[in-house]
Write a protein that holds these residues in place. Sequence first.
Motif, PDB file in Angstrom:
ATOM      1  N   THR A 219       0.819  -1.221   0.000  1.00 14.50           N
ATOM      2  CA  THR A 219       0.000   0.000   0.000  1.00 14.50           C
ATOM      3  C   THR A 219       0.850   1.267   0.000  1.00 14.50           C
ATOM      4  OG1 THR A 219      -0.155  -0.102   2.418  1.00 14.50           O
ATOM      5  CG2 THR A 219      -1.942  -1.117   1.153  1.00 14.50           C
ATOM      6  N   ALA A 220       2.160   1.131   0.218  1.00 18.91           N
ATOM      7  CA  ALA A 220       3.034   2.307   0.208  1.00 18.91           C
ATOM      8  C   ALA A 220       3.548   2.634  -1.192  1.00 18.91           C
ATOM      9  CB  ALA A 220       4.225   2.085   1.146  1.00 18.91           C
ATOM     10  N   GLU A 222       3.891   4.118  -4.586  1.00 19.92           N
ATOM     11  CA  GLU A 222       3.335   5.325  -5.196  1.00 19.92           C
ATOM     12  C   GLU A 222       3.316   5.235  -6.722  1.00 19.92           C
ATOM     13  OE1 GLU A 222       5.897   8.333  -3.712  1.00 19.92           O
ATOM     14  OE2 GLU A 222       5.265   8.065  -1.620  1.00 19.92           O
ATOM     15  N   ALA A 223       4.268   4.531  -7.286  1.00 22.56           N
ATOM     16  CA  ALA A 223       4.336   4.384  -8.739  1.00 22.56           C
ATOM     17  C   ALA A 223       5.308   3.267  -9.080  1.00 22.56           C
ATOM     18  CB  ALA A 223       4.795   5.696  -9.387  1.00 22.56           C
ATOM     19  N   ILE A 231       8.729   4.829  -3.685  1.00 24.10           N
ATOM     20  CA  ILE A 231       8.116   4.973  -2.363  1.00 24.10           C
ATOM     21  C   ILE A 231       8.822   6.115  -1.647  1.00 24.10           C
ATOM     22  CG2 ILE A 231       7.685   3.921  -0.109  1.00 24.10           C
ATOM     23  CD1 ILE A 231       7.637   1.219  -1.384  1.00 24.10           C
ATOM     24  N   GLY A 232       8.085   7.178  -1.401  1.00 20.72           N
ATOM     25  CA  GLY A 232       8.657   8.309  -0.671  1.00 20.72           C
ATOM     26  C   GLY A 232       9.886   8.894  -1.319  1.00 20.72           C
TER      27      GLY A 232
END
Length: 253
Positions: A219-220, A222-223, A231-232
């Motif tokens: 779920t973390a 992002e792309a 992620i981040g």
Amino acid sequence: MEKVRLLIAEDDVVIAQNLAFSLEELGYEVCALVSTGEELLLEVYRYNPDLAILDITLEGKLDGIDTAAILSRSSQIPFIFMTALSDKETIDRAKQTRPHAYLVKPFDIRTLQSSIEVAIHNASARQQQPASINTEATAPSAAENDSYLLHDALFVKVRNRLEKVALRDIVWAEAQDIYCNIKTPQHLYLVSQSLKNVEQRLPGKDFMRVHRSYLVRLTAIEAIEDNHILIGGKQIPIGNTHKEALLKRLQIL
């Protein structure tokens, strides 16, 4: 006769260099001088020394005791502590790693020489004994899992304290040789466990191995860009053997 090969972890450069000079005068070979536990663990695999000498107070995230604990699980290389610390708490922590000697500063070089010789002798004797049960953590049994007080958090050792890390806050984990980085939005924790062991402690429905060196919270993500997960702001590589399984777990339109 081959020289005894030593690896020294000491964060005071002057002390480290003087110690190395004195030991070389006594006929030892000093493979390397390092100032952090992380460096020592890397150099161990490079030089495979006969013995490691560790100050307890080191630069970096691992102190000497943390480093020795990892070293004892991953090798049979004996080690000696040298430190100015002689309080009961430090000594009790150090005893858990089964050091071959514990020298309180200041000490003379002949005392260190005697400790080195005894340590190497005792280490050789230990290795000739029947192999003990491997202390490397294996997959926890169902009974072990049921015995955990918390199922939604881990406790991570940070110096002399245990910090609670909620599983929901972990976004990725990364293998770092024989230890592992665990990332949350606020912190990066270095733990003395392999990535495999960390993976076994995390719920498979939420986390997935995407590379031999990376585990991510699904779920973390992002792309996904080419062969990387974002992620981040961090690019995490996707291994060829993991890509198909990863895509099957994502809803793609």
